[in-house]
Design a protein around this motif. Structure first.
Motif, mmCIF file in Angstrom:
data_model
loop_
_atom_site.group_PDB
_atom_site.id
_atom_site.type_symbol
_atom_site.label_atom_id
_atom_site.label_comp_id
_atom_site.label_asym_id
_atom_site.label_seq_id
_atom_site.Cartn_x
_atom_site.Cartn_y
_atom_site.Cartn_z
ATOM 1 N N ILE A 26 0.863 -1.172 0.000
ATOM 2 C CA ILE A 26 0.000 0.000 0.000
ATOM 3 C C ILE A 26 0.900 1.221 0.000
ATOM 4 C CG2 ILE A 26 -1.830 1.268 1.205
ATOM 5 C CD1 ILE A 26 -2.755 -1.535 0.455
ATOM 6 N N ARG A 27 0.527 2.236 -0.767
ATOM 7 C CA ARG A 27 1.270 3.500 -0.767
ATOM 8 C C ARG A 27 0.319 4.656 -0.520
ATOM 9 N NH1 ARG A 27 6.309 3.282 -4.978
ATOM 10 N NH2 ARG A 27 6.982 1.194 -4.397
ATOM 11 N N CYS A 28 0.866 5.712 0.066
ATOM 12 C CA CYS A 28 0.088 6.934 0.240
ATOM 13 C C CYS A 28 1.039 8.113 0.363
ATOM 14 C CB CYS A 28 -0.832 6.849 1.461
ATOM 15 S SG CYS A 28 0.009 6.850 3.048
ATOM 16 N N SER A 29 0.499 9.275 0.147
ATOM 17 C CA SER A 29 1.261 10.506 0.258
ATOM 18 C C SER A 29 1.523 10.813 1.725
ATOM 19 C CB SER A 29 0.462 11.642 -0.383
ATOM 20 O OG SER A 29 1.041 12.883 -0.065
ATOM 21 N N PRO A 30 2.672 11.401 2.035
ATOM 22 C CA PRO A 30 2.922 11.797 3.420
ATOM 23 C C PRO A 30 2.130 13.039 3.821
ATOM 24 C CG PRO A 30 4.763 12.446 2.050
ATOM 25 C CD PRO A 30 3.817 11.653 1.172
ATOM 26 N N GLY A 31 1.399 13.629 2.862
ATOM 27 C CA GLY A 31 0.537 14.761 3.182
ATOM 28 C C GLY A 31 1.192 16.114 3.017
ATOM 29 N N GLU A 32 2.417 16.170 2.506
ATOM 30 C CA GLU A 32 3.130 17.438 2.386
ATOM 31 C C GLU A 32 2.942 18.101 1.029
ATOM 32 O OE1 GLU A 32 7.011 16.007 3.143
ATOM 33 O OE2 GLU A 32 6.565 15.529 5.222
ATOM 34 N N TRP A 33 2.572 17.332 0.012
ATOM 35 C CA TRP A 33 2.460 17.856 -1.340
ATOM 36 C C TRP A 33 1.249 18.755 -1.483
ATOM 37 C CZ3 TRP A 33 -1.094 17.200 -5.388
ATOM 38 C CH2 TRP A 33 -0.665 17.613 -6.639
ATOM 39 N N LYS A 34 1.403 19.845 -2.257
ATOM 40 C CA LYS A 34 0.288 20.758 -2.533
ATOM 41 C C LYS A 34 0.131 20.883 -4.033
ATOM 42 C CE LYS A 34 0.779 23.547 1.635
ATOM 43 N NZ LYS A 34 1.949 22.967 2.241
ATOM 44 N N GLU A 35 -1.109 21.076 -4.473
ATOM 45 C CA GLU A 35 -1.410 21.241 -5.895
ATOM 46 C C GLU A 35 -0.501 22.311 -6.492
ATOM 47 O OE1 GLU A 35 -3.258 19.743 -9.046
ATOM 48 O OE2 GLU A 35 -3.994 19.213 -7.060
ATOM 49 N N GLY A 36 0.116 21.998 -7.634
ATOM 50 C CA GLY A 36 0.983 22.954 -8.302
ATOM 51 C C GLY A 36 2.461 22.737 -7.996
ATOM 52 N N GLU A 37 2.797 21.982 -6.951
ATOM 53 C CA GLU A 37 4.185 21.699 -6.629
ATOM 54 C C GLU A 37 4.686 20.538 -7.479
ATOM 55 O OE1 GLU A 37 4.503 20.817 -2.489
ATOM 56 O OE2 GLU A 37 4.277 22.907 -1.882
ATOM 57 N N SER A 38 5.979 20.527 -7.751
ATOM 58 C CA SER A 38 6.576 19.424 -8.495
ATOM 59 C C SER A 38 6.530 18.157 -7.660
ATOM 60 C CB SER A 38 8.029 19.754 -8.846
ATOM 61 O OG SER A 38 8.659 18.609 -9.371
ATOM 62 N N ALA A 39 6.124 17.067 -8.291
ATOM 63 C CA ALA A 39 6.061 15.780 -7.585
ATOM 64 C C ALA A 39 7.236 14.879 -7.958
ATOM 65 C CB ALA A 39 4.747 15.076 -7.918
ATOM 66 N N GLU A 40 8.198 15.442 -8.689
ATOM 67 C CA GLU A 40 9.298 14.654 -9.232
ATOM 68 C C GLU A 40 10.069 13.872 -8.157
ATOM 69 O OE1 GLU A 40 13.117 16.066 -11.526
ATOM 70 O OE2 GLU A 40 11.292 16.469 -12.661
ATOM 71 N N ASP A 41 10.441 14.539 -7.070
ATOM 72 C CA ASP A 41 11.206 13.881 -6.006
ATOM 73 C C ASP A 41 10.357 13.614 -4.781
ATOM 74 O OD1 ASP A 41 13.596 13.933 -7.491
ATOM 75 O OD2 ASP A 41 13.897 16.033 -6.932
ATOM 76 N N GLU A 42 9.073 13.623 -4.963
ATOM 77 C CA GLU A 42 8.169 13.433 -3.838
ATOM 78 C C GLU A 42 8.340 12.063 -3.214
ATOM 79 O OE1 GLU A 42 3.421 13.360 -2.840
ATOM 80 O OE2 GLU A 42 4.080 13.757 -4.872
#
Length: 124
Positions: free
Chosen positions: A92-108
């Motif tokens: 299972i994977r999920c976001s750590p909750g730090e990403w915001k719309e419009g930010e680069s997800a490249e190294d997320e």
């Protein structure tokens, strides 16, 4: 409205229903065929939940599960992911909750829960 989103690797037919049945009431979700988008609903207390499964998210092996409502069975994506991992016994994977719309997800970084434990990893 709040939402939870997790990604389930190699989702088996019927697995999400079997897992969610012990956490919500009045579950209406036909996940017998997980090859196309599935929409469903449930109740959590007095609140109605929208449940959506999106197959082939992030490549062919993952299915995105989104649960939306005013009140949710878990307080964060990671709590939901932990519950799913215990019940489904697959990565299972999920976001750590730090990403915001419009930010680069490249190294997320993403939480990955599997038989190796919980780790923050780059998706690839």
């Amino acid at each position: 409205m709040k939402d939870l989103e997790i990604y389930i690797r190699d989702l088996e037919s019927g697995a999400v229903c079997r897992w969610l049945e012990s956490h919500v009431e009045q579950l209406v979700l036909d996940d017998g065929d997980v090859s196309s988008v599935i929409k469903g609903s449930a109740r959590f207390g007095e609140d109605r939940l929208k449940i959506t499964l999106y197959p082939q998210a992030f490549g062919k092996r993952y299915t995105s599960l989104i649960i939306e409502g005013e009140r949710l069975p878990w307080s964060a994506d990671l709590d939901c992911a932990r519950s799913a991992w215990r019940a489904l016994d697959t990565e299972i994977r999920c976001s750590p909750g730090e990403w915001k719309e419009g930010e680069s997800a490249e190294d997320e970084k993403w939480w990955r829960l599997d038989n190796r434990g919980e780790q923050l990893v780059v998706w690839n």
